[in-house]
Design an enzyme around this catalytic site. Structure first.
Site, PDB file in Angstrom:
ATOM      1  N   GLU A  60       0.811  -1.215   0.000  1.00  0.00           N
ATOM      2  CA  GLU A  60       0.000   0.000   0.000  1.00  0.00           C
ATOM      3  C   GLU A  60       0.850   1.274   0.000  1.00  0.00           C
ATOM      4  O   GLU A  60       0.521   2.251  -0.677  1.00  0.00           O
ATOM      5  CB  GLU A  60      -0.953  -0.004   1.194  1.00  0.00           C
ATOM      6  CG  GLU A  60      -2.143  -0.947   1.043  1.00  0.00           C
ATOM      7  CD  GLU A  60      -1.785  -2.410   1.257  1.00  0.00           C
ATOM      8  OE1 GLU A  60      -2.555  -3.287   0.824  1.00  0.00           O
ATOM      9  OE2 GLU A  60      -0.718  -2.681   1.850  1.00  0.00           O
ATOM     10  N   HIS A 130     -11.323  -6.056   8.188  1.00  0.00           N
ATOM     11  CA  HIS A 130     -12.029  -5.749   6.939  1.00  0.00           C
ATOM     12  C   HIS A 130     -13.314  -4.973   7.189  1.00  0.00           C
ATOM     13  O   HIS A 130     -14.261  -5.051   6.402  1.00  0.00           O
ATOM     14  CB  HIS A 130     -12.365  -7.036   6.176  1.00  0.00           C
ATOM     15  CG  HIS A 130     -11.177  -7.837   5.762  1.00  0.00           C
ATOM     16  ND1 HIS A 130     -10.516  -8.675   6.636  1.00  0.00           N
ATOM     17  CD2 HIS A 130     -10.521  -7.920   4.584  1.00  0.00           C
ATOM     18  CE1 HIS A 130      -9.508  -9.250   6.008  1.00  0.00           C
ATOM     19  NE2 HIS A 130      -9.490  -8.809   4.766  1.00  0.00           N
TER      20      HIS A 130
END
Length: 325
Positions: A60, A130
């Site tokens: 990321e 998540h």
């Protein structure tokens, strides 16, 4: 007009943006042939080629560092972070680089063409890695814009506006309603204004404020309240940074009460910033304390997800408590 779910509206917006500007580039983990974990970028690689829609390594920090470099050179990158929970390795690149690029150069250069898309929030049984809603972390950073759509029409118009905005934008997508939210969406190119809240329903007794997927719960709670004779004004904030304090303050001066809801935990959540501002601006108009109905101050649970999330019943109880204070 065409009927689309929220995912299809996002895909349509990306398609229009890429067709109208060959500098627009989409990339992220598995976004190419696979179309991303939720298929938001489906068929874009087939249509625009590997040079404009491609997979990145699973890093990321590298995705956003690369996006900053592209934007600094005049490209219009739309970088996808697969889940908002994964955005933290890129935190430095966002808050220390993207947000400050223009300021530190005295406006000689910037990364204003950058848009970062990422799905946020709970409701999919995703557990603690998540399901997070990290918008408040980034709202502390001058130089960014933060946008959260609530339905397909909003998603398309706000995403197109974000891609074309001359500032770096974080675009948080409510994944719980990716396929559940369906509506009529104009097929043509259109934009919706950033930084401007929308009053969905006018009322006289209490102002209800939320953004993203939480708008569905707010609207359900308002329906329950109406059955008890409580008139609710419902506002979708849409942009967390900058946020539309004028619209919210005008509403609270009329209703005398405010309830704010978000999925993120209570402590340090963006509702606290809103409450402080409205208390300063509307103190003499308030009939009861400003209410916050939010997620809990715990890691996001898996089995107890329903208990964690602020649903319409919790909101309804808070509305009654505020009105009867």
């Amino acid at each position: 007009m065409a009927e689309m779910n929220l995912l299809q509206a996002i895909n349509n917006a990306l398609d229009i943006a890429m067709a109208s500007n060959d500098k627009v580039i989409c990339f992220g983990e598995d976004v190419g042939v696979f179309g991303g974990v939720f298929r938001a970028t489906s068929h874009l690689q087939e249509k625009y080629g590997r040079a404009r829609c491609f997979n990145t390594p699973l890093v990321e920090q590298g995705i956003i560092g690369f996006a900053n470099g592209l934007a600094a050179q005049g490209s219009v990158p739309v970088a996808e972070i697969q889940f908002a929970d994964y955005i933290f390795p890129a935190f430095d690149q966002i808050v220390n680089e993207a947000a400050k690029f223009r300021y530190r150069s005295g406006n000689l250069f910037d990364v204003g063409g950058l848009t970062i898309r990422t799905p946020y929030g709970g409701g999919i049984a995703g557990g603690l890695y998540h399901s997070q809603s990290p918008e408040a972390y980034f709202a502390h950073t001058p130089g960014l814009k933060i946008v959260v759509p609530r339905n397909p029409h909003q998603a398309k118009g706000l995403l197109l506006a974000s891609i074309r905005d001359p500032n770096p934008v974080l675009f948080f997508e409510p994944k719980r309603i990716y396929r559940a939210s369906v509506g009529e969406v104009p097929e043509e190119d259109y934009e919706l204004p950033l930084g401007q809240a929308e009053v969905l329903k006018e009322g006289t007794d209490i102002t209800l404020l939320a953004w993203g997927a939480q708008m569905e719960q707010i609207e359900k709670a308002a329906e329950l309240a109406e059955k008890e004779g409580i008139s609710c004004e419902v506002i979708d904030l849409r942009s967390v940074l900058p946020w539309d304090a004028d619209t919210v303050a005008a509403s609270v001066m009329k209703t005398g009460r405010l309830l704010i809801s978000h999925e993120a935990p209570l402590t340090g959540g963006f509702a606290g910033e809103i409450a402080a501002t409205i208390q300063e601006r509307c103190f003499l108009y308030l009939e009861s304390p400003i209410s916050r109905v939010t997620g809990l101050d715990t890691p996001f649970p898996l089995v107890l997800e329903k208990e964690y999330l602020p649903d319409h019943l919790k909101l309804f109880e808070a509305i009654r408590h505020s009105v009867n204070f």
